[in-house]
Design an enzyme around this catalytic site. Structure first.
Site, mmCIF file in Angstrom:
data_model
loop_
_atom_site.group_PDB
_atom_site.id
_atom_site.type_symbol
_atom_site.label_atom_id
_atom_site.label_comp_id
_atom_site.label_asym_id
_atom_site.label_seq_id
_atom_site.Cartn_x
_atom_site.Cartn_y
_atom_site.Cartn_z
ATOM 1 N N HIS A 182 0.819 -1.211 0.000
ATOM 2 C CA HIS A 182 0.000 0.000 0.000
ATOM 3 C C HIS A 182 0.851 1.259 0.000
ATOM 4 O O HIS A 182 0.702 2.120 0.864
ATOM 5 C CB HIS A 182 -0.976 0.004 1.188
ATOM 6 C CG HIS A 182 -2.248 0.701 0.885
ATOM 7 N ND1 HIS A 182 -2.985 1.371 1.811
ATOM 8 C CD2 HIS A 182 -2.916 0.840 -0.281
ATOM 9 C CE1 HIS A 182 -4.049 1.888 1.240
ATOM 10 N NE2 HIS A 182 -4.025 1.579 -0.032
ATOM 11 N N HIS A 217 -2.869 1.618 12.591
ATOM 12 C CA HIS A 217 -2.361 1.020 11.345
ATOM 13 C C HIS A 217 -2.802 -0.441 11.332
ATOM 14 O O HIS A 217 -3.975 -0.732 11.139
ATOM 15 C CB HIS A 217 -0.833 1.214 11.317
ATOM 16 C CG HIS A 217 -0.151 0.864 10.030
ATOM 17 N ND1 HIS A 217 -0.806 0.513 8.886
ATOM 18 C CD2 HIS A 217 1.186 0.807 9.717
ATOM 19 C CE1 HIS A 217 0.078 0.259 7.918
ATOM 20 N NE2 HIS A 217 1.296 0.427 8.400
ATOM 21 N N ILE A 251 -13.859 4.665 15.729
ATOM 22 C CA ILE A 251 -14.349 3.309 15.471
ATOM 23 C C ILE A 251 -13.395 2.623 14.502
ATOM 24 O O ILE A 251 -13.212 3.058 13.360
ATOM 25 C CB ILE A 251 -15.792 3.352 14.952
ATOM 26 C CG1 ILE A 251 -16.618 4.029 16.071
ATOM 27 C CG2 ILE A 251 -16.300 1.950 14.621
ATOM 28 C CD1 ILE A 251 -18.080 4.022 15.915
ATOM 29 N N GLY A 253 -11.466 0.340 11.912
ATOM 30 C CA GLY A 253 -11.890 -0.286 10.661
ATOM 31 C C GLY A 253 -12.638 0.675 9.748
ATOM 32 O O GLY A 253 -13.157 0.266 8.716
ATOM 33 N N HIS A 256 -9.788 6.453 6.296
ATOM 34 C CA HIS A 256 -8.471 6.174 5.732
ATOM 35 C C HIS A 256 -7.715 7.467 5.482
ATOM 36 O O HIS A 256 -8.329 8.486 5.131
ATOM 37 C CB HIS A 256 -8.604 5.397 4.411
ATOM 38 C CG HIS A 256 -7.357 4.682 4.051
ATOM 39 N ND1 HIS A 256 -6.338 5.281 3.361
ATOM 40 C CD2 HIS A 256 -6.952 3.425 4.327
ATOM 41 C CE1 HIS A 256 -5.355 4.406 3.227
ATOM 42 N NE2 HIS A 256 -5.696 3.272 3.792
ATOM 43 N N ARG A 265 -10.345 -2.054 -1.484
ATOM 44 C CA ARG A 265 -10.122 -3.407 -0.966
ATOM 45 C C ARG A 265 -11.307 -3.875 -0.137
ATOM 46 O O ARG A 265 -11.523 -5.068 0.051
ATOM 47 C CB ARG A 265 -8.837 -3.426 -0.119
ATOM 48 C CG ARG A 265 -7.619 -2.929 -0.875
ATOM 49 C CD ARG A 265 -6.466 -2.586 0.050
ATOM 50 N NE ARG A 265 -6.817 -1.538 0.997
ATOM 51 C CZ ARG A 265 -6.054 -1.130 1.998
ATOM 52 N NH1 ARG A 265 -4.880 -1.680 2.177
ATOM 53 N NH2 ARG A 265 -6.448 -0.167 2.833
ATOM 54 N N ASP A 307 -9.567 -3.291 6.954
ATOM 55 C CA ASP A 307 -9.536 -3.973 8.251
ATOM 56 C C ASP A 307 -10.906 -4.358 8.783
ATOM 57 O O ASP A 307 -11.012 -5.260 9.604
ATOM 58 C CB ASP A 307 -8.819 -3.090 9.283
ATOM 59 C CG ASP A 307 -7.346 -3.019 9.003
ATOM 60 O OD1 ASP A 307 -6.765 -4.062 8.713
ATOM 61 O OD2 ASP A 307 -6.787 -1.907 9.045
ATOM 62 N N ARG A 332 2.353 -8.426 4.288
ATOM 63 C CA ARG A 332 3.023 -7.149 3.991
ATOM 64 C C ARG A 332 4.538 -7.294 3.855
ATOM 65 O O ARG A 332 5.196 -6.400 3.310
ATOM 66 C CB ARG A 332 2.614 -6.113 5.038
ATOM 67 C CG ARG A 332 3.031 -4.682 4.775
ATOM 68 C CD ARG A 332 2.561 -4.118 3.440
ATOM 69 N NE ARG A 332 1.138 -3.959 3.271
ATOM 70 C CZ ARG A 332 0.416 -2.900 3.632
ATOM 71 N NH1 ARG A 332 1.007 -1.874 4.193
ATOM 72 N NH2 ARG A 332 -0.888 -2.845 3.413
HETATM 73 N N1 COA Z 1 -14.308 6.680 13.658
HETATM 74 C C1 COA Z 1 -14.830 7.856 14.037
HETATM 75 N N2 COA Z 1 -14.411 9.031 13.538
HETATM 76 C C2 COA Z 1 -13.443 9.011 12.624
HETATM 77 C C3 COA Z 1 -12.879 7.811 12.165
HETATM 78 C C4 COA Z 1 -13.331 6.614 12.726
HETATM 79 N N3 COA Z 1 -12.810 5.449 12.346
HETATM 80 N N4 COA Z 1 -11.926 8.095 11.243
HETATM 81 C C5 COA Z 1 -11.889 9.427 11.134
HETATM 82 N N5 COA Z 1 -12.803 9.968 11.961
HETATM 83 C C6 COA Z 1 -13.033 11.372 12.148
HETATM 84 C C7 COA Z 1 -11.778 12.048 12.681
HETATM 85 O O1 COA Z 1 -11.717 11.938 14.078
HETATM 86 C C8 COA Z 1 -11.966 13.439 12.192
HETATM 87 O O2 COA Z 1 -12.922 14.055 13.035
HETATM 88 P P1 COA Z 1 -12.740 15.601 13.432
HETATM 89 O O3 COA Z 1 -12.735 16.350 12.138
HETATM 90 O O4 COA Z 1 -13.906 15.859 14.310
HETATM 91 O O5 COA Z 1 -11.407 15.686 14.149
HETATM 92 C C9 COA Z 1 -12.626 13.267 10.841
HETATM 93 O O6 COA Z 1 -13.259 11.986 10.890
HETATM 94 C C10 COA Z 1 -11.704 13.341 9.658
HETATM 95 O O7 COA Z 1 -10.698 12.368 9.741
HETATM 96 P P2 COA Z 1 -9.790 12.091 8.457
HETATM 97 O O8 COA Z 1 -8.975 13.314 8.173
HETATM 98 O O9 COA Z 1 -10.629 11.549 7.368
HETATM 99 O O10 COA Z 1 -8.895 10.901 8.928
HETATM 100 P P3 COA Z 1 -7.338 10.917 9.235
HETATM 101 O O11 COA Z 1 -6.563 11.007 7.952
HETATM 102 O O12 COA Z 1 -7.016 11.899 10.299
HETATM 103 O O13 COA Z 1 -7.127 9.492 9.889
HETATM 104 C C11 COA Z 1 -7.248 7.175 10.092
HETATM 105 C C12 COA Z 1 -7.184 8.324 9.119
HETATM 106 C C13 COA Z 1 -7.185 5.871 9.330
HETATM 107 C C14 COA Z 1 -6.044 7.262 11.054
HETATM 108 C C15 COA Z 1 -8.568 7.295 10.874
HETATM 109 O O14 COA Z 1 -9.637 7.225 9.971
HETATM 110 C C16 COA Z 1 -8.680 6.240 11.937
HETATM 111 O O15 COA Z 1 -8.109 6.398 13.010
HETATM 112 N N6 COA Z 1 -9.440 5.142 11.671
HETATM 113 C C17 COA Z 1 -9.567 4.077 12.628
HETATM 114 C C18 COA Z 1 -8.315 3.198 12.631
HETATM 115 C C19 COA Z 1 -8.234 2.319 11.412
HETATM 116 O O16 COA Z 1 -9.210 1.732 10.981
HETATM 117 N N7 COA Z 1 -7.015 2.221 10.888
HETATM 118 C C20 COA Z 1 -6.728 1.386 9.737
HETATM 119 C C21 COA Z 1 -6.450 2.242 8.552
HETATM 120 S S1 COA Z 1 -6.311 1.236 7.084
#
Ligand code: COA
Length: 371
Positions: A182, A217, A251, A253, A256, A265, A307, A332
């Protein structure tokens, strides 16, 4: 930028020919769309593509499977240590240790592209066996296999004890392909930073595993599973998701850092999960997952990433939750290896600068005068 910076979102940190997110919602490995690779190839073909730069011919694939199969055996001194580790150890730390133990027995001799390829393929073949060895599952080679049995089939057989069905092998194979690579994600970038210092492949891999360990991650699929299995039905799951969002709980999963409207995916792994759910006693976990997805879309505009549905898919395959992220490692390794090779092909130490936000130059006060 704030204290930790803005996470370098949208900043190109180097060149690569391995993988791209393309138009923002498609993923390509060396120009091939990942969904098509899942349909037409097995994991070993994709590993070959990533690590060796092209899809194998039928003959090359046959030889590659035999080659990887031969590499599965682990040195007894590595097996002895892994078997003695308690089951309560952190599985990702075990993965790091497994790489380090193997590096001690067969160190990389020089930082060349060829050596990176060989080390990566050794880990590709051995990591699933090393994980099973620690788990007290079969690390032996006494069950019936042919010399071309896929990594997915071998892993499932060791873990579950019985020969897996064709459907189960295809499901795990699909997940391994989806998790393989990725672009400049956190763990891959970590691997490249370490490789760029001309350290060895194993050091780059252990560092990458450390980055993958984090719940933002690689750890997200385990966290998603623990959440999903806590609900008894869709209504309960939906209500709990509403509450978590109201409480501003992240939450796992969903969302992104690169995709903004969907993760390509996710649709693939969702169908894998749906199919597996039809033959599983806790198949209702699929409907529970869909209920959570619906609330996330309606209320937050967030979509599932790889995920989320890989959690239920792995569960339906009988894989213990604590092995979800180690399984991500098994896949990976191919992407990390490809990036280490690419880094070595045109290496320059990776050393960015920082925007300084601290105090200006000042005199060090004597100890007695400090407050
Ligand atoms: N659950 C709830 N809220 C979420 C969220 C989630 N899974 N993912 C993003 N948001 C919220 C953020 O808190 C943010 O809110 P705010 O504007 O009030 O601060 C908003 O949505 C925008 O976030 P965004 O900029 O799209 O995401 P990011 O680039 O900062 O973070 C991740 C990306 C992947 C780190 C984030 O989505 C996350 O932590 N997801 C959960 C962990 C996960 O599934 N990781 C695997 C990635 S493949």
């Amino acid at each position: 930028m704030s204290g930790g910076g803005a996470g370098l979102r949208g900043i190109a940190a180097g060149n690569t020919s391995i993988c791209t997110v393309g138009d923002g919602h498609n993923l390509y490995y060396r120009g091939y769309e990942v969904a098509e690779l899942v349909k037409k190839c097995g994991f070993e073909e994709v590993a070959y593509l990533l690590l060796r730069g092209k899809l194998p011919t039928a003959g090359e694939l046959k030889d590659y499977r035999v080659y990887l199969n031969d590499l599965r055996k682990i040195p007894p001194e590595v097996g002895d240590v892994l078997q003695k580790l308690p089951p309560t150890c952190n599985p990702m730390t075990v993965c790091q240790l497994a790489v380090d133990l193997f590096a001690l027995t067969e160190p990389e001799t020089e930082p060349t592209e060829q050596q990176a390829l060989e080390c990566s393929e050794k880990l590709l073949a051995k990591m699933p066996v090393m994980i099973c060895c620690w788990q007290g599952r079969s690390a032996s080679f006494d069950f019936e296999q042919n010399d071309q049995s896929p990594i997915a089939a071998d892993f499932l057989q060791r873990l579950i004890g019985d020969a897996p069905s064709g459907e189960q092998v295809a499901a795990l194979d699909a997940a391994l392909i989806l998790y393989a690579e990725h672009e400049f994600n956190a763990s891959t970038f970590t691997a490249r930073v370490v490789a760029a210092t001309m350290s060895d492949t194993y050091a780059a891999m252990t560092a990458a595993i450390g980055a993958l360990k984090g719940p933002l991650h690689g750890g997200a699929n385990e966290a998603a599973m623990r959440m999903i299995e806590g609900y008894s039905d869709s209504e309960q799951a939906a209500a709990a998701t509403h509450k978590m969002l109201a409480d501003k709980t992240l939450i796992m999963g969903f969302g992104h850092a690169v995709y903004k409207s969907s993760d390509p995916r996710s649709a693939v792994i969702k169908e894998v999960s749906r199919t597996l759910s039809e033959h599983h006693p806790r198949g209702s976990l699929f409907a529970i997952s869909e209920a959570i997805e619906q609330v996330m879309r309606d209320e937050k505009g967030k979509f599932p990433n790889l995920d989320f549905y890989s959690a239920s898919a792995f569960h339906f395959l009988g894989i213990p939750t604590e092995l979800f992220t180690p399984l991500f490692v098994c896949s990976r390794i191919t992407g990390w290896g490809a990036h280490i090779i690419e880094q070595r092909s045109d290496n320059r130490l990776i050393r960015p600068t920082a925007d300084y936000r601290g105090p200006g130059p000042r005199i060090v006060p004597d100890l007695a005068t400090r407050t």
